[in-house]
Design a protein around this motif. Sequence first.
Motif, PDB file in Angstrom:
ATOM      1  N   CYS A   1       0.832  -1.206   0.000  1.00 53.77           N
ATOM      2  CA  CYS A   1       0.000   0.000   0.000  1.00 53.77           C
ATOM      3  C   CYS A   1       0.870   1.260   0.000  1.00 53.77           C
ATOM      4  CB  CYS A   1      -0.891   0.006   1.231  1.00 53.77           C
ATOM      5  SG  CYS A   1      -1.733  -1.549   1.527  1.00 53.77           S
TER       6      CYS A   1
ATOM      7  N   CYS B   1       2.031   3.722  -2.972  1.00 53.82           N
ATOM      8  CA  CYS B   1       1.260   4.896  -3.406  1.00 53.82           C
ATOM      9  C   CYS B   1       0.891   5.807  -2.238  1.00 53.82           C
ATOM     10  CB  CYS B   1      -0.018   4.457  -4.108  1.00 53.82           C
ATOM     11  SG  CYS B   1       0.243   3.425  -5.556  1.00 53.82           S
ATOM     12  N   HIS B   2       0.478   5.209  -1.110  1.00 54.37           N
ATOM     13  CA  HIS B   2      -0.021   5.986   0.022  1.00 54.37           C
ATOM     14  C   HIS B   2       1.059   6.150   1.074  1.00 54.37           C
ATOM     15  CE1 HIS B   2      -4.209   5.499  -1.383  1.00 54.37           C
ATOM     16  NE2 HIS B   2      -3.874   4.264  -1.685  1.00 54.37           N
TER      17      HIS B   2
ATOM     18  N   PRO C   1      -2.121   9.625   4.072  1.00 52.26           N
ATOM     19  CA  PRO C   1      -2.462   8.643   3.030  1.00 52.26           C
ATOM     20  C   PRO C   1      -3.128   9.178   1.772  1.00 52.26           C
ATOM     21  CG  PRO C   1      -3.962   8.482   4.898  1.00 52.26           C
ATOM     22  CD  PRO C   1      -2.911   9.464   5.289  1.00 52.26           C
ATOM     23  N   THR C   2      -3.733  10.357   1.841  1.00 53.97           N
ATOM     24  CA  THR C   2      -4.405  10.851   0.634  1.00 53.97           C
ATOM     25  C   THR C   2      -3.381  11.154  -0.455  1.00 53.97           C
ATOM     26  OG1 THR C   2      -6.024  11.856   2.088  1.00 53.97           O
ATOM     27  CG2 THR C   2      -6.085  12.520  -0.212  1.00 53.97           C
ATOM     28  N   ILE C   3      -3.631  10.661  -1.688  1.00 57.89           N
ATOM     29  CA  ILE C   3      -2.707  10.906  -2.791  1.00 57.89           C
ATOM     30  C   ILE C   3      -3.037  12.265  -3.390  1.00 57.89           C
ATOM     31  CG2 ILE C   3      -1.925  10.116  -5.040  1.00 57.89           C
ATOM     32  CD1 ILE C   3      -2.725   7.271  -4.105  1.00 57.89           C
TER      33      ILE C   3
END
Lengths: 153, 254
Positions: free
Chosen positions: A141, A144-145, A150-152
């Motif tokens: 995970c 990307c995060h 965590p928000t891309i």
Amino acid sequence: MANRFGHYTHIVRMAGLFAAGLIVFLFIRWALIPADFGVYGFYRAGALDDARARPASYVGESTCLDCHGQIGDERQGSKHAQVHCEACHGPLARHASGDFEVKPRALNPRTLCLTCHTAMPGKPKDFPQIDPADHGGDGACTECHKPHHPTID
Amino acid sequence: MDDARRSFLLNTGKFIVLTGAASLAWEYVVQGAPADAPNYTATDHWWGMLIDIDKCIGCGNCVRACKAENDVLNEPGAFRTWVERYQVDPDDPEHPVVDSPNGGYDGFPPPARAIEGAKVFFVPKMCNHCAHSPCVQVCPVGATFESPDGVVLVDKTRCLGCRYCVQACPYGCRYIDPRTHTVDKCSLCYHRITKGLTTACCEACPTGARQLFDLKNPKDPVHEFLRTHRVHVLKPQLATGAKAFYNGLDGAVR
């Protein structure tokens, strides 16, 4: 000797028996009931201190952030801002008390993230959930995060 | 590095780095020396737990944290807190299907008996720390009691293991620890809350579904929350004075 109390001998014997019984009762009571029993209520007052004496294994977020403040800044405004450090990193009281041999446990994003974010009936509708079979493939995970934000973008 | 220098650096480092209330309590928390901890007046507090069902995602973090913090045996039946999953058929609200695989310790797999079109939600359970506890009333030796700050505690040195309290608790919050043959239950992390920390389950809950509160603290945000939300306790008809307040509690929950 037997006639010293005359016709009352039988009563004196009974009274003596009662007195002896009472002494035995009071002795047993004294031996079994702790001195601090009943100070606050029908319990041992020292039990409160006993309950407090247990060492903690979770240290609490504010202590984590005393040293790792930059992580706190990273999380500002992110969806994980309210997640306490030890919710993911595990109990770290010994680490925080100076035993730096105790390290935060290694985290496997594939299992850790999915503990919360696997889609399932019963989770609140607005809670971000994924079906691991069709989201992100086999990659971690964290490719990307960012876990702390965590928000891309 | 020689010993004197090492300990000087360590102590100075701690002194500079640890600030605020946490550092005050910290040494005592680790060493378990309550007599030396900063003053705590039990009668100034009245503890309870606010549980927001709408926020619970059933991850089981609280169950794992509780077991780690309180040395709870990792086997079925030994839980100070656990999570239940309710499935309520909208046409038959009186008969919910409830499951709690290993108390939620490993999280929740998809339900074994899924009900079509049911509403599903998670309910974290724990000791309700009743102000008029049935369990306290039945204890013959004064081994369980309501503390002056509203926490129901167990004195393991007095407990006989007679199990009266296990039967008396209407919420099923007590179990016998097979290691000691005495009763065990949630202590609301008494060793933590009396030192300014929150409970282990609150510390580990990622969504804030659990919140420790102190009703005697006028600045506690719980007062505002209780005024503006529909909050209820479990089994109010028993008049136990329960202090585990549930927000969004469904009537199907037992």
